[in-house]
Design an enzyme around this catalytic site. Structure first.
Site, mmCIF file in Angstrom:
data_model
loop_
_atom_site.group_PDB
_atom_site.id
_atom_site.type_symbol
_atom_site.label_atom_id
_atom_site.label_comp_id
_atom_site.label_asym_id
_atom_site.label_seq_id
_atom_site.Cartn_x
_atom_site.Cartn_y
_atom_site.Cartn_z
ATOM 1 N N LYS A 104 0.845 -1.133 -0.015
ATOM 2 C CA LYS A 104 -0.087 -0.017 0.033
ATOM 3 C C LYS A 104 1.012 1.148 0.125
ATOM 4 O O LYS A 104 1.925 1.249 0.517
ATOM 5 C CB LYS A 104 -0.973 0.022 1.365
ATOM 6 C CG LYS A 104 -2.217 0.868 1.056
ATOM 7 C CD LYS A 104 -3.101 0.076 0.374
ATOM 8 C CE LYS A 104 -4.511 0.805 0.185
ATOM 9 N NZ LYS A 104 -5.659 -0.003 -0.216
ATOM 10 N N GLY A 216 -23.444 4.051 2.392
ATOM 11 C CA GLY A 216 -22.522 4.725 0.870
ATOM 12 C C GLY A 216 -23.185 4.393 -0.174
ATOM 13 O O GLY A 216 -24.151 3.293 -0.381
ATOM 14 N N GLY A 218 -21.099 4.977 -3.285
ATOM 15 C CA GLY A 218 -20.337 5.397 -4.212
ATOM 16 C C GLY A 218 -19.829 4.217 -4.887
ATOM 17 O O GLY A 218 -20.941 3.389 -5.311
ATOM 18 N N ASN A 219 -18.982 4.188 -5.538
ATOM 19 C CA ASN A 219 -18.417 2.834 -6.474
ATOM 20 C C ASN A 219 -18.997 1.559 -6.025
ATOM 21 O O ASN A 219 -19.718 0.829 -6.459
ATOM 22 C CB ASN A 219 -16.844 2.712 -6.858
ATOM 23 C CG ASN A 219 -16.630 1.594 -7.558
ATOM 24 O OD1 ASN A 219 -16.458 0.559 -7.003
ATOM 25 N ND2 ASN A 219 -16.542 1.932 -8.860
ATOM 26 N N GLY A 221 -20.808 0.649 -2.778
ATOM 27 C CA GLY A 221 -22.447 0.739 -2.309
ATOM 28 C C GLY A 221 -23.240 0.874 -3.680
ATOM 29 O O GLY A 221 -24.385 0.198 -3.433
ATOM 30 N N TYR A 222 -23.092 1.586 -4.438
ATOM 31 C CA TYR A 222 -24.001 1.974 -5.567
ATOM 32 C C TYR A 222 -23.986 0.637 -6.397
ATOM 33 O O TYR A 222 -25.169 0.039 -6.495
ATOM 34 C CB TYR A 222 -23.441 2.881 -6.796
ATOM 35 C CG TYR A 222 -24.274 2.838 -7.806
ATOM 36 C CD1 TYR A 222 -25.638 3.367 -7.868
ATOM 37 C CD2 TYR A 222 -23.542 2.423 -9.062
ATOM 38 C CE1 TYR A 222 -26.358 3.158 -9.109
ATOM 39 C CE2 TYR A 222 -24.460 2.304 -10.161
ATOM 40 C CZ TYR A 222 -25.707 2.708 -10.234
ATOM 41 O OH TYR A 222 -26.590 2.534 -11.527
HETATM 42 P P1 NAD Z 1 -16.604 6.497 -3.090
HETATM 43 O O1 NAD Z 1 -15.883 7.591 -2.851
HETATM 44 O O2 NAD Z 1 -16.916 6.119 -4.507
HETATM 45 O O3 NAD Z 1 -17.706 6.347 -2.122
HETATM 46 C C1 NAD Z 1 -17.786 6.413 -0.885
HETATM 47 C C2 NAD Z 1 -19.379 6.516 -0.450
HETATM 48 O O4 NAD Z 1 -19.206 6.843 1.088
HETATM 49 C C3 NAD Z 1 -19.873 7.876 -1.014
HETATM 50 O O5 NAD Z 1 -21.251 7.573 -1.070
HETATM 51 C C4 NAD Z 1 -19.726 8.916 0.387
HETATM 52 O O6 NAD Z 1 -21.038 9.901 0.117
HETATM 53 C C5 NAD Z 1 -19.978 7.980 1.444
HETATM 54 N N1 NAD Z 1 -19.477 8.397 2.660
HETATM 55 C C6 NAD Z 1 -18.314 9.062 3.089
HETATM 56 N N2 NAD Z 1 -18.223 9.640 4.160
HETATM 57 C C7 NAD Z 1 -19.008 8.965 4.743
HETATM 58 C C8 NAD Z 1 -19.453 9.145 6.294
HETATM 59 N N3 NAD Z 1 -18.735 9.441 7.061
HETATM 60 N N4 NAD Z 1 -20.451 8.504 6.451
HETATM 61 C C9 NAD Z 1 -21.263 7.660 5.660
HETATM 62 N N5 NAD Z 1 -21.129 7.802 4.397
HETATM 63 C C10 NAD Z 1 -19.959 8.282 3.787
HETATM 64 O O7 NAD Z 1 -15.658 5.097 -2.452
HETATM 65 P P2 NAD Z 1 -15.832 3.530 -2.772
HETATM 66 O O8 NAD Z 1 -14.668 3.201 -3.789
HETATM 67 O O9 NAD Z 1 -17.134 3.317 -2.891
HETATM 68 O O10 NAD Z 1 -14.920 2.844 -1.267
HETATM 69 C C11 NAD Z 1 -15.806 2.737 -0.209
HETATM 70 C C12 NAD Z 1 -15.332 1.859 0.852
HETATM 71 O O11 NAD Z 1 -15.000 0.492 0.004
HETATM 72 C C13 NAD Z 1 -13.835 2.266 1.289
HETATM 73 O O12 NAD Z 1 -13.689 1.960 2.328
HETATM 74 C C14 NAD Z 1 -12.892 1.625 0.300
HETATM 75 O O13 NAD Z 1 -11.453 1.533 0.767
HETATM 76 C C15 NAD Z 1 -13.464 0.308 0.387
HETATM 77 N N6 NAD Z 1 -12.985 -0.346 -0.992
HETATM 78 C C16 NAD Z 1 -13.449 -0.124 -2.274
HETATM 79 C C17 NAD Z 1 -12.909 -0.809 -3.459
HETATM 80 C C18 NAD Z 1 -13.271 -0.280 -4.670
HETATM 81 O O14 NAD Z 1 -12.738 -1.127 -5.611
HETATM 82 N N7 NAD Z 1 -13.655 0.769 -4.803
HETATM 83 C C19 NAD Z 1 -12.094 -2.252 -3.012
HETATM 84 C C20 NAD Z 1 -12.279 -2.540 -1.910
HETATM 85 C C21 NAD Z 1 -12.620 -1.857 -0.808
#
Ligand code: NAD
Length: 409
Positions: A104, A216, A218-219, A221-222
């Site tokens: 990382k 959530g 984002g990527n 959750g959606y």
């Molecule tokens: P993202 O930035 O696309 O979305 C984050 C979401 O969380 C958004 O809807 C945002 O509004 C919401 N959010 C932010 N702060 C918040 C809070 N304090 N309370 C509630 N909601 C809040 O990020 P992502 O890529 O969807 O990643 C989300 C999580 O999943 C992170 O912990 C990330 O490390 C993990 N993750 C992501 C991936 C990936 O492929 N994107 C892979 C493994 C793990």
């Protein structure tokens, strides 16, 4: 309350090590990254001044393959954080059974304060500072918080110039037209839904009667929400950082997202009532899916969680203290290193395609992802019974065992 992520990662390792009877030397070896690189590097700013930035790359373990893990651009980046995140990557790759170790990295920077040209120069300068410790067979970075496919493309270009040959496999998460993989965007959410389907089989959950609350949108959750909804699961709540939408009969996720796109927020969406993120976490649902940020389920609210199952899609959403409370209350939490491993698995597919000069279709990618997620879930579920412990510890036991078996002792 444990807030230092590195301390949490050591606690998790120690609890798995007890089941495996590991020696102190092995535990000590696995507690720390094999190498951590700290760099101070100059970047030319638009006003003509030079600014020095601090960056890290933590290489936790490469017994099973090249180090693998994202790069964060954030003011919250610390040595402790990258060390913990690199260890989690080691376990995650082992759980998924993909031939990578854990790494990382990050740069301490607020990207909102940079122009696009400054961001590009910073990305290239960081790679120049660490390029001799990364490589397709050494250490393969990827995007993480506040880093994007475009940033990965600049980094690959910089690395290729420095080593004198086009090397797309040095970094994954690239744009599709620059060597990225089809299916990567939805991979993490899709992987989580494969986990939900497996869990449903074990727990006799029928999609139409199964309520799911997702923190959530984002990527991760959606895609989790829309793909689960397509299978018939009832998504009764979904949120962003400001508020949560709740409808016991189900929220139309696409309509809610469209409303947010048009108006800038979930406020005013008529298909659901508004609740807070804290209320979402405590809803009386079958499955709770934290898919936003870390530490949201902690010793303060763990006693109030009413869900029977938690699928951890965010990294580190449950603190070690909360974990103990949930376990005592017989709430099964599918750990992040299993649930969200779909992302790194498709990154592995991208690396493979780059190395073999191939291009797979989205269908091919998702067809290869499913058996990996199903197998990881089944192994962990069986280990839970075998070791008589909770799902997280069982998953860690499996992961640590795979890494220890690969280490030359
Ligand atoms: P993202 O930035 O696309 O979305 C984050 C979401 O969380 C958004 O809807 C945002 O509004 C919401 N959010 C932010 N702060 C918040 C809070 N304090 N309370 C509630 N909601 C809040 O990020 P992502 O890529 O969807 O990643 C989300 C999580 O999943 C992170 O912990 C990330 O490390 C993990 N993750 C992501 C991936 C990936 O492929 N994107 C892979 C493994 C793990």
């Amino acid at each position: 309350m444990i807030t230092d992520p590195f301390q949490s990662s050591i606690e998790q390792l120690e609890s798995a090590a007890k089941f495996l009877g590991l020696s102190r030397e092995i535990i000590d070896q696995l507690s720390q990254p094999q190498r951590i690189v700290k760099v101070n590097f100059p970047v030319l700013m638009d006003d003509g001044n030079i600014k020095i930035f601090v960056g890290f790359r933590s290489q936790h373990n490469n017994a099973r393959g090249p180090y693998k893990g994202g790069l964060r651009f954030s003011l919250q980046v610390t040595e402790s954080e990258v060390k913990a995140l690199s260890a989690w990557m080691t376990w995650k790759c082992a759980v998924a059974g993909i031939p990578f170790g854990g790494g990382k990295g990050g740069v301490v920077v607020d990207t909102k304060q940079l122009s696009i040209t400054e961001l590009e120069r910073l990305s290239r300068a960081y790679i120049k500072a660490i390029y001799d410790v990364i490589g397709p067979n050494k250490d393969v970075p990827a995007p993480d918080m506040y880093t994007t496919p475009e940033i990965m493309a600049w980094m690959v270009d910089e690395y290729s110039k420095l080593v004198g040959e086009y090397t797309p496999a040095v970094i994954t998460g690239k744009p599709i037209d620059k060597g990225g993989s089809e299916g990567r965007t939805e991979a993490t959410g899709q992987g989580g839904v494969y986990v939900l389907e497996q869990l449903s089989q074990k727990a006799n959950l029928v999609p139409q009667n199964t309520s799911v609350a997702i923190q959530g949108s984002g990527n991760v959750g959606y895609y989790f929400a829309v793909l689960a909804q397509q299978l018939g699961y009832k998504i009764v709540a979904i949120s962003d950082s400001t508020l949560a939408l709740y409808n016991p009969d189900g929220v139309d996720v696409n309509a809610a997202m469209e409303h947010k796109k048009q108006s800038g927020s979930f406020v005013g969406f008529t298909g659901a009532s508004q609740i807070t993120n804290d209320q979402l976490l405590e809803l009386n649902v079958d499955v709770l899916v934290p898919a936003a940020v870390e530490n949201v389920i902690n010793e303060v609210n763990a006693g109030n969680i009413k869900a029977k199952y938690i699928i951890e899609m965010a990294n580190g959403p449950v603190t070690p203290e909360a974990d103990k409370i949930l376990s005592q209350r017989n709430i099964i939490s599918i750990p992040d290193i299993l649930s969200n491993s779909g992302g790194v698995t498709v990154s592995y597919f991208e690396w493979q395609q780059n190395k073999d000069n191939q291009k797979w279709t989205k269908e091919e990618v998702l067809n290869k992802l499913k058996p990996i997620m199903v197998n990881a879930f089944e192994e962990a579920w069986a280990a839970m019974g075998k070791y008589g412990t909770d799902m997280r510890t069982a998953t860690y036991v499996l992961a640590v065992k795979k890494v220890v078996d690969a280490m030359i002792k």
